[in-house]
Design a protein around this motif. Structure first.
Motif, PDB file in Angstrom:
ATOM      1  N   VAL A 165      63.198  10.140  61.901  1.00  0.00           N
ATOM      2  CA  VAL A 165      64.042  11.059  61.149  1.00  0.00           C
ATOM      3  C   VAL A 165      63.208  12.040  60.330  1.00  0.00           C
ATOM      4  O   VAL A 165      63.540  13.219  60.227  1.00  0.00           O
ATOM      5  CB  VAL A 165      65.011  10.280  60.236  1.00  0.00           C
ATOM      6  CG1 VAL A 165      65.764  11.226  59.309  1.00  0.00           C
ATOM      7  CG2 VAL A 165      65.990   9.472  61.078  1.00  0.00           C
ATOM      8  N   ASP A 166      62.125  11.557  59.730  1.00  0.00           N
ATOM      9  CA  ASP A 166      61.356  12.395  58.807  1.00  0.00           C
ATOM     10  C   ASP A 166      60.155  13.078  59.444  1.00  0.00           C
ATOM     11  O   ASP A 166      59.389  13.772  58.762  1.00  0.00           O
ATOM     12  CB  ASP A 166      60.907  11.580  57.599  1.00  0.00           C
ATOM     13  CG  ASP A 166      60.114  10.332  57.988  1.00  0.00           C
ATOM     14  OD1 ASP A 166      59.796  10.172  59.187  1.00  0.00           O
ATOM     15  OD2 ASP A 166      59.823   9.506  57.102  1.00  0.00           O
ATOM     16  N   GLY A 167      59.955  12.896  60.751  1.00  0.00           N
ATOM     17  CA  GLY A 167      58.895  13.610  61.453  1.00  0.00           C
ATOM     18  C   GLY A 167      57.494  13.146  61.149  1.00  0.00           C
ATOM     19  O   GLY A 167      56.541  13.907  61.347  1.00  0.00           O
ATOM     20  N   ASP A 168      57.316  11.889  60.721  1.00  0.00           N
ATOM     21  CA  ASP A 168      55.976  11.397  60.407  1.00  0.00           C
ATOM     22  C   ASP A 168      55.334  10.661  61.569  1.00  0.00           C
ATOM     23  O   ASP A 168      54.240  10.097  61.432  1.00  0.00           O
ATOM     24  CB  ASP A 168      56.013  10.503  59.171  1.00  0.00           C
ATOM     25  CG  ASP A 168      56.792   9.201  59.403  1.00  0.00           C
ATOM     26  OD1 ASP A 168      57.419   9.054  60.485  1.00  0.00           O
ATOM     27  OD2 ASP A 168      56.782   8.334  58.504  1.00  0.00           O
ATOM     28  N   GLY A 169      56.010  10.659  62.723  1.00  0.00           N
ATOM     29  CA  GLY A 169      55.456   9.992  63.896  1.00  0.00           C
ATOM     30  C   GLY A 169      55.840   8.537  64.029  1.00  0.00           C
ATOM     31  O   GLY A 169      55.472   7.888  65.016  1.00  0.00           O
ATOM     32  N   HIS A 170      56.593   8.003  63.068  1.00  0.00           N
ATOM     33  CA  HIS A 170      57.048   6.615  63.122  1.00  0.00           C
ATOM     34  C   HIS A 170      58.573   6.587  63.197  1.00  0.00           C
ATOM     35  O   HIS A 170      59.251   7.358  62.523  1.00  0.00           O
ATOM     36  CB  HIS A 170      56.589   5.833  61.881  1.00  0.00           C
ATOM     37  CG  HIS A 170      55.110   5.700  61.767  1.00  0.00           C
ATOM     38  ND1 HIS A 170      54.379   4.825  62.527  1.00  0.00           N
ATOM     39  CD2 HIS A 170      54.223   6.347  60.965  1.00  0.00           C
ATOM     40  CE1 HIS A 170      53.092   4.922  62.204  1.00  0.00           C
ATOM     41  NE2 HIS A 170      52.977   5.842  61.256  1.00  0.00           N
ATOM     42  N   GLU A 171      59.089   5.666  63.989  1.00  0.00           N
ATOM     43  CA  GLU A 171      60.532   5.548  64.096  1.00  0.00           C
ATOM     44  C   GLU A 171      61.118   4.908  62.837  1.00  0.00           C
ATOM     45  O   GLU A 171      60.613   3.897  62.334  1.00  0.00           O
ATOM     46  CB  GLU A 171      60.909   4.721  65.320  1.00  0.00           C
ATOM     47  CG  GLU A 171      60.690   5.448  66.639  1.00  0.00           C
ATOM     48  CD  GLU A 171      61.227   4.668  67.811  1.00  0.00           C
ATOM     49  OE1 GLU A 171      61.869   5.286  68.691  1.00  0.00           O
ATOM     50  OE2 GLU A 171      61.004   3.446  67.857  1.00  0.00           O
ATOM     51  N   ASP A 172      62.168   5.520  62.338  1.00  0.00           N
ATOM     52  CA  ASP A 172      62.917   4.986  61.211  1.00  0.00           C
ATOM     53  C   ASP A 172      64.175   4.288  61.730  1.00  0.00           C
ATOM     54  O   ASP A 172      64.491   4.352  62.921  1.00  0.00           O
ATOM     55  CB  ASP A 172      63.291   6.125  60.254  1.00  0.00           C
ATOM     56  CG  ASP A 172      62.100   6.995  59.902  1.00  0.00           C
ATOM     57  OD1 ASP A 172      61.137   6.467  59.310  1.00  0.00           O
ATOM     58  OD2 ASP A 172      62.116   8.198  60.244  1.00  0.00           O
ATOM     59  N   ARG A 205      63.509   4.436  55.956  1.00  0.00           N
ATOM     60  CA  ARG A 205      62.273   5.073  56.399  1.00  0.00           C
ATOM     61  C   ARG A 205      61.181   4.030  56.641  1.00  0.00           C
ATOM     62  O   ARG A 205      61.032   3.059  55.890  1.00  0.00           O
ATOM     63  CB  ARG A 205      61.817   6.083  55.353  1.00  0.00           C
ATOM     64  CG  ARG A 205      60.588   6.881  55.767  1.00  0.00           C
ATOM     65  CD  ARG A 205      60.455   8.160  54.973  1.00  0.00           C
ATOM     66  NE  ARG A 205      60.704   7.980  53.559  1.00  0.00           N
ATOM     67  CZ  ARG A 205      60.910   8.981  52.716  1.00  0.00           C
ATOM     68  NH1 ARG A 205      60.932  10.221  53.152  1.00  0.00           N
ATOM     69  NH2 ARG A 205      61.123   8.757  51.437  1.00  0.00           N
ATOM     70  N   TYR A 206      60.409   4.248  57.709  1.00  0.00           N
ATOM     71  CA  TYR A 206      59.279   3.374  58.029  1.00  0.00           C
ATOM     72  C   TYR A 206      58.262   3.428  56.889  1.00  0.00           C
ATOM     73  O   TYR A 206      57.819   4.502  56.488  1.00  0.00           O
ATOM     74  CB  TYR A 206      58.634   3.821  59.338  1.00  0.00           C
ATOM     75  CG  TYR A 206      57.403   3.035  59.737  1.00  0.00           C
ATOM     76  CD1 TYR A 206      57.521   1.831  60.428  1.00  0.00           C
ATOM     77  CD2 TYR A 206      56.131   3.494  59.432  1.00  0.00           C
ATOM     78  CE1 TYR A 206      56.399   1.111  60.806  1.00  0.00           C
ATOM     79  CE2 TYR A 206      54.995   2.788  59.806  1.00  0.00           C
ATOM     80  CZ  TYR A 206      55.131   1.593  60.496  1.00  0.00           C
ATOM     81  OH  TYR A 206      54.026   0.886  60.864  1.00  0.00           O
ATOM     82  N   ALA A 207      57.911   2.241  56.359  1.00  0.00           N
ATOM     83  CA  ALA A 207      56.975   2.171  55.234  1.00  0.00           C
ATOM     84  C   ALA A 207      55.780   1.307  55.555  1.00  0.00           C
ATOM     85  O   ALA A 207      55.061   0.866  54.646  1.00  0.00           O
ATOM     86  CB  ALA A 207      57.699   1.642  54.002  1.00  0.00           C
ATOM     87  N   GLY A 208      55.531   1.067  56.814  1.00  0.00           N
ATOM     88  CA  GLY A 208      54.424   0.221  57.239  1.00  0.00           C
ATOM     89  C   GLY A 208      54.927  -0.838  58.189  1.00  0.00           C
ATOM     90  O   GLY A 208      56.137  -0.994  58.396  1.00  0.00           O
ATOM     91  N   PRO A 209      54.031  -1.589  58.832  1.00  0.00           N
ATOM     92  CA  PRO A 209      54.456  -2.606  59.802  1.00  0.00           C
ATOM     93  C   PRO A 209      55.499  -3.557  59.213  1.00  0.00           C
ATOM     94  O   PRO A 209      55.291  -4.141  58.146  1.00  0.00           O
ATOM     95  CB  PRO A 209      53.145  -3.339  60.131  1.00  0.00           C
ATOM     96  CG  PRO A 209      52.080  -2.327  59.857  1.00  0.00           C
ATOM     97  CD  PRO A 209      52.573  -1.521  58.684  1.00  0.00           C
ATOM     98  N   ASP A 210      56.628  -3.655  59.871  1.00  0.00           N
ATOM     99  CA  ASP A 210      57.711  -4.558  59.501  1.00  0.00           C
ATOM    100  C   ASP A 210      58.343  -4.222  58.152  1.00  0.00           C
ATOM    101  O   ASP A 210      59.044  -5.050  57.561  1.00  0.00           O
ATOM    102  CB  ASP A 210      57.234  -6.022  59.467  1.00  0.00           C
ATOM    103  CG  ASP A 210      56.659  -6.481  60.792  1.00  0.00           C
ATOM    104  OD1 ASP A 210      57.045  -5.908  61.828  1.00  0.00           O
ATOM    105  OD2 ASP A 210      55.822  -7.400  60.790  1.00  0.00           O
TER     106      ASP A 210
END
Length: 528
Positions: free
Chosen positions: A367-374, A402-407
């Motif tokens: 969603v936020d375009g940081d390369g990680h799926e949210d 939002r993705y904030a790190g692994p898991d």
């Protein structure tokens, strides 16, 4: 010709359909609701301690403020008593569960044969909840509507009335058009981008999910909308045959399956099946190992009921596909199952939700375009104790974690949407980020009937601009899907309607739906 009796029967069936996630309201906890100051009364404090000890064994403790006194006293607490070995007798109050009641419930595996606490202590738990719960249900949230609700980006086409009672259980964009299933006549059809039927068949068992596979379509049928622990659900492969389809049953004996996905989970080169059996008291998340020659062997990943939807990714980069799943029922939340090989999976909880949330849908998307799926999450099932006017819940809506790190995922956005039921994510306006579209089956039809559909345009930094369609007030939406219907390169939308018979709207609004008699709404994207 459909008789009045058939219309009434279908209305009851659809009541049960939208109650799909309703029974999750009996074992849960709350997160994100306002804190309530506890009474200094020693009795209330003792009741809370007992609730922590006994009710918190299987789930996070729900706060009394989440429901009104009537809901706790008449609905939730009597049913919760079962799981503590107690029973509400009409004359004597709470007593040890009678033998004949236990015999009916013991198949669930979660009802003890004897009380785990005295009835007097359970009454203290009841007093804790009813003393601190509000007298009246929450009025819900009235979202601020934009001054100009017209969503000019989409050209709207109303589906021609083709069913005496719209009861769309499935829409899926694919094949230069979309697929549609309607419960009132068990029909399953493929339509072109304008809504004209290309081929059609009848498929018993209520189709609720579809995915394309090599050589055909993989269709999941619930078998029963009623919250029963029967095993009448199935998975079929459909292949084109002239103006209709040839159907072949692949899996049978499933407990109200609602979602199926193809994935090679054991990396042997053969596609396996991953199935969410929502069930009622029984169900589970299972994968069916492809043994070749059309045979599959079932392996259970989670035996708990309430599996709603899965997403398959290699989350840890070890080359094996892992599984993320949205669960309702016993433990409402999103869980990640790491694939350890040899058919083994290890569980990692990602997000936990209370059953009062009524989880209905989720997506993995950047969603936020940081390369990680949210995580995009929808909650708003309200079929557990429906009333008119409805008991709106301010924690319903669409959320972005939002993705904030692994898991690890952190809530970054919440759009309050009463009764949110399905959400789609795509770059609808072509600016490079993911926008959101959602439907609500239990919208606030009294104060804002246009809440049944909302388009959330991504403004960056997890901020969204809400837009509405006046045309969306013409139906009561249960499902939607996004995809390129007309091959012009941008995603379109299809909304599916169901007049479920659950009376949570003003009579004037219901009469409008009945006059329109829409089964679907096509939103053709004009951004290109």
């Amino acid at each position: 010709m459909e008789t009045p009796q058939l219309r009434q029967t279908f209305a009851v069936v659809l009541v049960l359909l939208v109650a799909l996630a309703a029974c999750s309201g009996r074992r849960g906890s709350e997160k994100g609701a306002p804190a309530t100051a506890l009474s200094d009364s020693a009795l209330i404090q003792e009741g809370r301690q007992l609730a922590v000890r006994h009710c918190g064994r299987c789930h996070r403790l729900p706060g009394p403020e989440l429901l009104d006194k009537t809901s706790w006293e008449r609905h939730v607490l009597p049913e919760m008593a079962w799981y503590l070995g107690l029973y509400q007798d009409p004359q004597r109050g709470y007593v040890p569960m009678p033998a004949h009641v236990y015999r009916e419930l013991q198949y669930m595996g979660t009802v003890p044969p004897a009380p785990v606490l005295p009835a007097g202590e359970y009454r203290k738990i009841i007093q804790y909840y009813t003393h601190l719960a509000p007298d009246r249900p929450s009025p819900g949230r009235v979202t601020r509507l934009p001054a100009t609700p017209r969503l000019e980006q989409f050209e709207v086409t109303k589906g021609n009335p083709e069913f005496s009672v719209p009861g769309v259980t499935l829409v899926k964009t694919a094949g230069g058009g979309f697929f549609l299933a309607n419960a009132s006549d068990s029909s399953f059809s493929h339509k072109n981008a304008r809504g004209a039927t290309q081929r059609r068949t009848r498929l018993a068992g209520y189709p609720v999910h579809l995915t394309q596979v090599e050589g055909g379509l993989l269709v999941t049928t619930m078998g029963s909308f009623a919250p029963l622990d029967d095993s009448t659900g199935s998975v079929w492969v459909l292949r084109r045959q002239g103006s209709t389809y040839e159907s072949q049953k692949v899996l049978a004996g499933l407990k109200r399956p609602v979602f199926s996905q193809v994935a090679d989970l054991d990396a042997d080169g053969r596609p396996d099946l991953l199935v969410c059996e929502f069930g009622s008291n029984l169900g589970g998340l299972s994968w069916f190992r492809n043994e070749g020659k059309g045979t599959y062997r079932k392996r259970v990943i989670s035996p708990l009921p309430g599996a709603i939807r899965t997403e398959v990714r290699d989350f840890d980069g070890d080359g094996l596909p892992d599984v993320a799943v949205l669960m309702g029922q016993a433990r409402e939340g999103i869980y990640l199952y790491y694939n350890r090989g040899n058919g083994l999976f290890s569980e990692k909880p990602l997000l936990s939700f209370p059953p009062t949330y009524g989880s209905t849908d989720f997506r993995l998307v950047d969603v936020d375009g940081d390369g990680h799926e949210d995580i995009v999450y929808a909650n708003g099932d309200h079929a557990d104790y429906p009333e008119n006017p409805p008991r709106l819940r301010p924690y319903h809506g669409i959320r972005v974690y939002r993705y904030a790190g692994p898991d690890r995922y952190e809530e970054a956005y919440h759009w309050p949407m009463n009764g949110a039921y399905r959400v789609a994510a795509a770059d609808f306006d072509g600016d490079g980020d993911a926008d959101l579209a959602a439907v609500a089956h239990f919208a606030d039809y009294y104060r804002q009937p246009q809440e049944g559909f909302v388009y959330l345009r991504n403004e960056g930094s997890t901020k969204f601009a809400p837009l509405y369609l006046e045309e969306s007030k013409a139906g009561r939406w249960l499902t939607l899907d996004a995809g390129d219907l007309d091959g012009d390169g941008d995603p379109d939308l299809v909304l599916g309607a169901a007049l479920s018979g659950i009376d949570t709207a003003p009579r004037t609004v219901q009469a409008h739906w009945e006059r329109q008699n829409l089964s679907y709404l096509i939103l053709k994207n004009r951004s290109k």
